[in-house]
Write a protein that holds these residues in place. Structure first.
Motif, mmCIF file in Angstrom:
data_model
loop_
_atom_site.group_PDB
_atom_site.id
_atom_site.type_symbol
_atom_site.label_atom_id
_atom_site.label_comp_id
_atom_site.label_asym_id
_atom_site.label_seq_id
_atom_site.Cartn_x
_atom_site.Cartn_y
_atom_site.Cartn_z
ATOM 1 N N GLY A 1 44.955 27.153 43.780
ATOM 2 C CA GLY A 1 43.750 26.202 43.351
ATOM 3 C C GLY A 1 42.281 26.851 43.478
ATOM 4 N N GLY A 2 41.330 26.311 44.226
ATOM 5 C CA GLY A 2 40.000 26.749 44.212
ATOM 6 C C GLY A 2 39.780 27.546 45.374
ATOM 7 N N ARG A 3 41.040 28.151 46.132
ATOM 8 C CA ARG A 3 40.835 28.895 47.518
ATOM 9 C C ARG A 3 40.543 30.268 47.039
ATOM 10 N NH1 ARG A 3 46.015 26.952 50.795
ATOM 11 N NH2 ARG A 3 46.750 26.523 48.394
ATOM 12 N N LEU A 4 40.490 30.870 45.633
ATOM 13 C CA LEU A 4 40.514 31.891 45.269
ATOM 14 C C LEU A 4 38.944 32.256 44.889
ATOM 15 C CD1 LEU A 4 43.599 32.758 43.145
ATOM 16 C CD2 LEU A 4 43.195 33.491 45.483
ATOM 17 N N SER A 5 38.195 33.171 45.531
ATOM 18 C CA SER A 5 36.879 33.174 45.225
ATOM 19 C C SER A 5 36.579 33.953 43.871
ATOM 20 C CB SER A 5 35.953 33.706 46.437
ATOM 21 O OG SER A 5 36.538 35.214 46.649
ATOM 22 N N ARG A 6 37.427 34.850 43.462
ATOM 23 C CA ARG A 6 37.070 35.825 42.391
ATOM 24 C C ARG A 6 38.637 36.097 41.763
ATOM 25 N NH1 ARG A 6 33.991 40.631 44.622
ATOM 26 N NH2 ARG A 6 34.548 39.808 46.444
ATOM 27 N N LEU A 7 38.627 36.270 40.477
ATOM 28 C CA LEU A 7 39.897 36.049 39.672
ATOM 29 C C LEU A 7 39.460 37.321 38.482
ATOM 30 C CD1 LEU A 7 41.181 32.799 39.030
ATOM 31 C CD2 LEU A 7 42.307 34.651 40.603
ATOM 32 N N TYR A 8 40.217 38.077 38.162
ATOM 33 C CA TYR A 8 40.029 39.064 36.944
ATOM 34 C C TYR A 8 41.154 38.872 36.061
ATOM 35 C CZ TYR A 8 36.187 40.592 39.911
ATOM 36 O OH TYR A 8 35.014 40.577 40.653
ATOM 37 N N PRO A 9 41.221 38.144 35.103
ATOM 38 C CA PRO A 9 42.320 38.072 34.115
ATOM 39 C C PRO A 9 42.728 39.227 33.381
ATOM 40 C CG PRO A 9 40.770 36.301 33.706
ATOM 41 C CD PRO A 9 40.123 37.217 34.620
ATOM 42 N N VAL A 10 44.136 39.509 33.178
ATOM 43 C CA VAL A 10 44.493 40.579 32.726
ATOM 44 C C VAL A 10 45.160 40.432 31.364
ATOM 45 C CG1 VAL A 10 44.386 42.168 34.716
ATOM 46 C CG2 VAL A 10 46.669 40.927 33.989
ATOM 47 N N THR A 11 45.169 41.091 30.292
ATOM 48 C CA THR A 11 46.100 40.880 28.918
ATOM 49 C C THR A 11 47.507 40.806 29.445
ATOM 50 O OG1 THR A 11 45.654 42.966 28.287
ATOM 51 C CG2 THR A 11 44.089 41.441 27.514
ATOM 52 N N ASP A 12 48.474 40.190 28.800
ATOM 53 C CA ASP A 12 49.771 40.353 28.910
ATOM 54 C C ASP A 12 50.088 41.530 27.953
ATOM 55 O OD1 ASP A 12 52.221 39.725 29.872
ATOM 56 O OD2 ASP A 12 52.501 37.913 28.293
ATOM 57 N N ASP A 13 50.732 42.644 28.553
ATOM 58 C CA ASP A 13 51.129 43.846 27.952
ATOM 59 C C ASP A 13 52.078 44.688 28.661
ATOM 60 O OD1 ASP A 13 49.937 45.487 29.542
ATOM 61 O OD2 ASP A 13 48.174 45.688 28.220
ATOM 62 N N ASP A 14 52.636 45.450 28.254
ATOM 63 C CA ASP A 14 53.604 46.254 29.038
ATOM 64 C C ASP A 14 53.219 47.292 29.752
ATOM 65 O OD1 ASP A 14 53.442 47.777 26.822
ATOM 66 O OD2 ASP A 14 55.252 47.737 26.035
ATOM 67 N N SER A 15 52.028 47.689 29.898
ATOM 68 C CA SER A 15 51.552 48.910 30.583
ATOM 69 C C SER A 15 51.937 49.042 31.983
ATOM 70 C CB SER A 15 49.936 48.658 30.674
ATOM 71 O OG SER A 15 49.256 48.609 29.284
ATOM 72 N N PHE A 16 52.210 47.875 32.703
ATOM 73 C CA PHE A 16 52.602 48.121 34.006
ATOM 74 C C PHE A 16 54.028 47.745 34.472
ATOM 75 C CE2 PHE A 16 47.943 47.353 34.132
ATOM 76 C CZ PHE A 16 47.584 48.233 35.027
ATOM 77 N N ASP A 17 54.895 47.871 33.297
ATOM 78 C CA ASP A 17 56.071 47.282 33.344
ATOM 79 C C ASP A 17 57.162 48.212 34.281
ATOM 80 O OD1 ASP A 17 55.876 45.183 32.080
ATOM 81 O OD2 ASP A 17 57.149 45.945 30.015
ATOM 82 N N ASP A 18 56.729 49.665 34.202
ATOM 83 C CA ASP A 18 57.437 50.590 35.056
ATOM 84 C C ASP A 18 56.846 50.441 36.468
ATOM 85 O OD1 ASP A 18 58.727 51.659 32.876
ATOM 86 O OD2 ASP A 18 57.267 53.264 32.680
ATOM 87 N N LEU A 19 55.646 50.352 36.830
ATOM 88 C CA LEU A 19 55.450 50.158 38.206
ATOM 89 C C LEU A 19 56.006 48.765 38.830
ATOM 90 C CD1 LEU A 19 53.461 50.661 40.736
ATOM 91 C CD2 LEU A 19 51.500 49.478 39.552
ATOM 92 N N LEU A 20 55.891 47.824 38.072
ATOM 93 C CA LEU A 20 56.314 46.452 38.467
ATOM 94 C C LEU A 20 57.955 46.687 38.822
ATOM 95 C CD1 LEU A 20 54.329 44.034 36.256
ATOM 96 C CD2 LEU A 20 53.882 44.563 38.872
#
Length: 64
Positions: free
Chosen positions: A26-45
């Motif tokens: 909920g509102g407990r996060l002070s800042r969010l930076y949305p990212v697009t949904d792509d496969d750039s980080f699939d190997d890392l994850l």
């Protein structure tokens, strides 16, 4: 939701959250930076998912 960082305002955490995570926090996060949904980080994850839980839960790793 962004603001300029001031001197002494250091980053203490960075996380990748699902929309469900954001909704539950909920509102407990002070800042969010949305990212697009792509496969750039699939190997890392995939590599992060392979780390054994006993390694992730050791004090040397957990308390960094």
């Amino acid at each position: 939701m962004s603001r300029k960082r001031e001197a002494g305002d250091r980053i203490v955490a960075v996380g990748l959250l699902t929309q469900a995570d954001v909704d539950s926090l909920g509102g407990r996060l002070s800042r969010l930076y949305p990212v697009t949904d792509d496969d750039s980080f699939d190997d890392l994850l995939r590599a992060l998912d392979q780390i054994p839980h006993h390694v992730k839960d050791t004090p040397a790793v957990r308390d960094r």
